[in-house]
Design a protein around this motif. Sequence first.
Motif, PDB file in Angstrom:
ATOM      1  N   GLY A  45       0.815  -1.206   0.000  1.00 23.75           N
ATOM      2  CA  GLY A  45       0.000   0.000   0.000  1.00 23.75           C
ATOM      3  C   GLY A  45       0.852   1.260   0.000  1.00 23.75           C
ATOM      4  O   GLY A  45       2.065   1.197  -0.125  1.00 23.75           O
ATOM      5  N   LEU A  46       0.207   2.384   0.150  1.00 21.04           N
ATOM      6  CA  LEU A  46       0.898   3.665   0.128  1.00 21.04           C
ATOM      7  C   LEU A  46       1.221   4.067   1.558  1.00 21.04           C
ATOM      8  O   LEU A  46       0.343   4.461   2.311  1.00 21.04           O
ATOM      9  N   ARG A  47       2.491   3.926   1.941  1.00 22.27           N
ATOM     10  CA  ARG A  47       2.849   4.368   3.286  1.00 22.27           C
ATOM     11  C   ARG A  47       3.922   5.437   3.193  1.00 22.27           C
ATOM     12  O   ARG A  47       4.744   5.425   2.286  1.00 22.27           O
ATOM     13  N   THR A  48       3.904   6.345   4.125  1.00 25.12           N
ATOM     14  CA  THR A  48       4.842   7.456   4.068  1.00 25.12           C
ATOM     15  C   THR A  48       6.261   6.957   4.270  1.00 25.12           C
ATOM     16  O   THR A  48       6.501   6.045   5.057  1.00 25.12           O
ATOM     17  N   ARG A  49       7.178   7.553   3.539  1.00 26.46           N
ATOM     18  CA  ARG A  49       8.572   7.195   3.628  1.00 26.46           C
ATOM     19  C   ARG A  49       9.096   7.615   4.990  1.00 26.46           C
ATOM     20  O   ARG A  49       9.131   8.796   5.308  1.00 26.46           O
ATOM     21  N   GLN A  50       9.483   6.624   5.767  1.00 26.94           N
ATOM     22  CA  GLN A  50      10.021   6.930   7.087  1.00 26.94           C
ATOM     23  C   GLN A  50      11.492   7.286   6.920  1.00 26.94           C
ATOM     24  O   GLN A  50      12.280   6.508   6.398  1.00 26.94           O
ATOM     25  N   ASN A  51      11.849   8.476   7.349  1.00 37.31           N
ATOM     26  CA  ASN A  51      13.230   8.885   7.187  1.00 37.31           C
ATOM     27  C   ASN A  51      14.081   8.433   8.365  1.00 37.31           C
ATOM     28  O   ASN A  51      13.597   8.364   9.488  1.00 37.31           O
ATOM     29  N   PHE A  52      15.331   8.138   8.076  1.00 34.07           N
ATOM     30  CA  PHE A  52      16.255   7.767   9.127  1.00 34.07           C
ATOM     31  C   PHE A  52      16.685   9.013   9.887  1.00 34.07           C
ATOM     32  O   PHE A  52      16.749  10.098   9.317  1.00 34.07           O
ATOM     33  N   THR A  53      17.001   8.838  11.158  1.00 35.26           N
ATOM     34  CA  THR A  53      17.534   9.961  11.922  1.00 35.26           C
ATOM     35  C   THR A  53      18.987  10.183  11.516  1.00 35.26           C
ATOM     36  O   THR A  53      19.612   9.323  10.882  1.00 35.26           O
ATOM     37  N   GLU A  54      19.513  11.335  11.880  1.00 36.50           N
ATOM     38  CA  GLU A  54      20.895  11.666  11.563  1.00 36.50           C
ATOM     39  C   GLU A  54      21.849  10.616  12.146  1.00 36.50           C
ATOM     40  O   GLU A  54      22.808  10.203  11.514  1.00 36.50           O
ATOM     41  N   THR A  55      21.533  10.179  13.366  1.00 41.62           N
ATOM     42  CA  THR A  55      22.358   9.172  14.039  1.00 41.62           C
ATOM     43  C   THR A  55      22.353   7.858  13.271  1.00 41.62           C
ATOM     44  O   THR A  55      23.396   7.226  13.085  1.00 41.62           O
ATOM     45  N   GLN A  56      21.179   7.460  12.811  1.00 41.49           N
ATOM     46  CA  GLN A  56      21.063   6.205  12.065  1.00 41.49           C
ATOM     47  C   GLN A  56      21.834   6.280  10.756  1.00 41.49           C
ATOM     48  O   GLN A  56      22.542   5.339  10.387  1.00 41.49           O
ATOM     49  N   VAL A  57      21.706   7.416  10.066  1.00 40.67           N
ATOM     50  CA  VAL A  57      22.417   7.591   8.796  1.00 40.67           C
ATOM     51  C   VAL A  57      23.925   7.538   9.042  1.00 40.67           C
ATOM     52  O   VAL A  57      24.663   6.926   8.277  1.00 40.67           O
ATOM     53  N   LYS A  58      24.356   8.165  10.127  1.00 36.45           N
ATOM     54  CA  LYS A  58      25.780   8.174  10.462  1.00 36.45           C
ATOM     55  C   LYS A  58      26.283   6.746  10.688  1.00 36.45           C
ATOM     56  O   LYS A  58      27.333   6.363  10.190  1.00 36.45           O
ATOM     57  N   MET A  59      25.501   5.964  11.423  1.00 32.71           N
ATOM     58  CA  MET A  59      25.869   4.569  11.684  1.00 32.71           C
ATOM     59  C   MET A  59      26.002   3.775  10.392  1.00 32.71           C
ATOM     60  O   MET A  59      26.969   3.064  10.175  1.00 32.71           O
ATOM     61  N   MET A  60      25.008   3.925   9.529  1.00 34.07           N
ATOM     62  CA  MET A  60      25.013   3.163   8.282  1.00 34.07           C
ATOM     63  C   MET A  60      26.137   3.643   7.363  1.00 34.07           C
ATOM     64  O   MET A  60      26.779   2.832   6.701  1.00 34.07           O
ATOM     65  N   SER A  61      26.388   4.950   7.356  1.00 31.12           N
ATOM     66  CA  SER A  61      27.459   5.491   6.516  1.00 31.12           C
ATOM     67  C   SER A  61      28.814   4.962   6.948  1.00 31.12           C
ATOM     68  O   SER A  61      29.670   4.666   6.109  1.00 31.12           O
ATOM     69  N   GLU A  62      29.001   4.839   8.261  1.00 27.94           N
ATOM     70  CA  GLU A  62      30.273   4.327   8.767  1.00 27.94           C
ATOM     71  C   GLU A  62      30.489   2.888   8.335  1.00 27.94           C
ATOM     72  O   GLU A  62      31.582   2.500   7.952  1.00 27.94           O
ATOM     73  N   VAL A  63      29.423   2.101   8.401  1.00 30.20           N
ATOM     74  CA  VAL A  63      29.513   0.713   7.937  1.00 30.20           C
ATOM     75  C   VAL A  63      29.795   0.703   6.437  1.00 30.20           C
ATOM     76  O   VAL A  63      30.640  -0.040   5.949  1.00 30.20           O
ATOM     77  N   PHE A  64      29.090   1.583   5.714  1.00 31.52           N
ATOM     78  CA  PHE A  64      29.191   1.612   4.257  1.00 31.52           C
ATOM     79  C   PHE A  64      30.625   1.866   3.790  1.00 31.52           C
ATOM     80  O   PHE A  64      31.061   1.325   2.781  1.00 31.52           O
ATOM     81  N   GLN A  65      31.348   2.716   4.530  1.00 25.02           N
ATOM     82  CA  GLN A  65      32.704   3.059   4.113  1.00 25.02           C
ATOM     83  C   GLN A  65      33.621   1.844   4.092  1.00 25.02           C
ATOM     84  O   GLN A  65      34.492   1.744   3.241  1.00 25.02           O
ATOM     85  N   THR A  66      33.409   0.926   5.039  1.00 30.64           N
ATOM     86  CA  THR A  66      34.244  -0.274   5.040  1.00 30.64           C
ATOM     87  C   THR A  66      33.569  -1.431   4.320  1.00 30.64           C
ATOM     88  O   THR A  66      34.230  -2.266   3.729  1.00 30.64           O
ATOM     89  N   ARG A  67      32.228  -1.469   4.387  1.00 31.75           N
ATOM     90  CA  ARG A  67      31.494  -2.564   3.778  1.00 31.75           C
ATOM     91  C   ARG A  67      30.297  -2.091   2.965  1.00 31.75           C
ATOM     92  O   ARG A  67      29.183  -2.068   3.475  1.00 31.75           O
ATOM     93  N   PRO A  68      30.504  -1.710   1.702  1.00 30.16           N
ATOM     94  CA  PRO A  68      29.363  -1.306   0.874  1.00 30.16           C
ATOM     95  C   PRO A  68      28.355  -2.449   0.693  1.00 30.16           C
ATOM     96  O   PRO A  68      27.191  -2.207   0.431  1.00 30.16           O
ATOM     97  N   TYR A  69      28.841  -3.693   0.831  1.00 29.28           N
ATOM     98  CA  TYR A  69      27.963  -4.856   0.731  1.00 29.28           C
ATOM     99  C   TYR A  69      27.966  -5.591   2.065  1.00 29.28           C
ATOM    100  O   TYR A  69      28.665  -6.586   2.227  1.00 29.28           O
ATOM    101  N   PRO A  70      27.186  -5.109   3.050  1.00 30.86           N
ATOM    102  CA  PRO A  70      27.195  -5.741   4.371  1.00 30.86           C
ATOM    103  C   PRO A  70      26.562  -7.133   4.334  1.00 30.86           C
ATOM    104  O   PRO A  70      25.701  -7.404   3.494  1.00 30.86           O
TER     105      PRO A  70
END
Length: 67
Positions: A1-26
Amino acid sequence: GLRTRQNFTETQVKMMSEVFQTRPYPTKEMIMELGRLMLVPEERIKVWFQNRRQRLRSVKNINHPER
């Protein structure tokens, strides 16, 4: 269905970005762990990484139009 895009918090994005830098394919385990830490469904984390890799590719193509 149509659900609103839940945005990540700044903290969550930071966490994922840090992982991404070492592991783009976690691994599945890493995604599960992030999901537990951030209280976010694994599916959304998986999609974030896919989008991030996609964005990276399109940026690369703009900077090096050698084709």
